[in-house]
Scaffold this active site. Sequence first.
Site, PDB file in Angstrom:
ATOM      1  N   CYS A  82       5.635   0.037   7.505  1.00  0.00           N
ATOM      2  CA  CYS A  82       5.065   1.269   6.794  1.00  0.00           C
ATOM      3  C   CYS A  82       6.297   1.811   5.893  1.00  0.00           C
ATOM      4  CB  CYS A  82       4.609   2.276   7.730  1.00  0.00           C
ATOM      5  SG  CYS A  82       4.257   3.736   6.598  1.00  0.00           S
ATOM      6  N   LEU A  83       6.036   1.794   4.730  1.00  0.00           N
ATOM      7  CA  LEU A  83       7.282   2.290   3.695  1.00  0.00           C
ATOM      8  C   LEU A  83       7.898   3.541   4.355  1.00  0.00           C
ATOM      9  CD1 LEU A  83       6.067   1.440   0.173  1.00  0.00           C
ATOM     10  CD2 LEU A  83       7.530  -0.051   1.545  1.00  0.00           C
ATOM     11  N   GLY A 130       0.963  -1.177  -0.119  1.00  0.00           N
ATOM     12  CA  GLY A 130      -0.033  -0.085   0.110  1.00  0.00           C
ATOM     13  C   GLY A 130       0.980   1.221  -0.017  1.00  0.00           C
ATOM     14  N   HIS A 150      -4.910   1.038   7.061  1.00  0.00           N
ATOM     15  CA  HIS A 150      -3.752   1.752   7.460  1.00  0.00           C
ATOM     16  C   HIS A 150      -3.417   2.885   6.380  1.00  0.00           C
ATOM     17  CE1 HIS A 150       0.702   1.220   7.680  1.00  0.00           C
ATOM     18  NE2 HIS A 150       0.810   2.065   6.840  1.00  0.00           N
ATOM     19  N   GLU A 151      -3.822   2.721   5.356  1.00  0.00           N
ATOM     20  CA  GLU A 151      -3.637   3.826   4.220  1.00  0.00           C
ATOM     21  C   GLU A 151      -4.711   4.979   4.388  1.00  0.00           C
ATOM     22  OE1 GLU A 151      -1.237   3.596   2.511  1.00  0.00           O
ATOM     23  OE2 GLU A 151      -0.871   1.460   2.898  1.00  0.00           O
ATOM     24  N   HIS A 181      -3.241   7.307   6.808  1.00  0.00           N
ATOM     25  CA  HIS A 181      -2.228   8.218   6.224  1.00  0.00           C
ATOM     26  C   HIS A 181      -2.972   9.475   5.853  1.00  0.00           C
ATOM     27  CE1 HIS A 181       1.676   6.435   6.133  1.00  0.00           C
ATOM     28  NE2 HIS A 181       1.261   5.008   5.909  1.00  0.00           N
ATOM     29  N   GLN A 228       2.671   9.919   1.360  1.00  0.00           N
ATOM     30  CA  GLN A 228       3.929   9.250   1.700  1.00  0.00           C
ATOM     31  C   GLN A 228       5.027   9.743   0.290  1.00  0.00           C
ATOM     32  OE1 GLN A 228       2.073   5.363   2.125  1.00  0.00           O
ATOM     33  NE2 GLN A 228       3.986   5.083   3.478  1.00  0.00           N
TER      34      GLN A 228
END
Length: 170
Positions: A90-91, A48, A132-133, A136, A53
């Site tokens: 998480c990236l 994701g 999760h996204e 963000h 991000q």
Amino acid sequence: MDTILLKIRTYGDPCLRKKSKAVKDVGPSERFLINAMVDTMRSHQGIGLAAPQIGLNEQIFVVDVGDGPFVVINPQITKKTGADFMEEGCLSIPEVLIKVKRAEAITVVYTNENNRRVERKCSGLMAKVIQHETDHLNGKLIVDYASLAEKIKFKKKLSELQKSNKGSES
Ligand code: ZN
């Protein structure tokens, strides 16, 4: 089409803490961005990636849990059922894993890449990634769910990431 890779913002970057704005219309520039986000997510083996991000506070994210890219714009989670814990990464926060409690199944209403408002019910990993996204897009990160033990465990890593973003402009 050429692969375009975007720079991923990391913990400490102000972009990750801002609330994202709704997208008014999905046009060629949004589709271009979405393609670049999918390429960027894949190049990092992510499942994701949300627009903040890559430094853009717009309500867009992409997901791929193994069955191809799924594009979500202006999401609203309208129903949540069940709950369980999953260890999430998480990236934007490399090398940090946090156990997060989320709904097991959700209903999400969103705009797709063709400007249609649609509804989708999902569960398991897909439901977790969408939650999760969506976090963000609200400036929320997995570290906000950290237990005291996790806070202590990742304190050094997080302050290193934060330091690397000091003085950088969003
Ligand atoms: Zn993330």
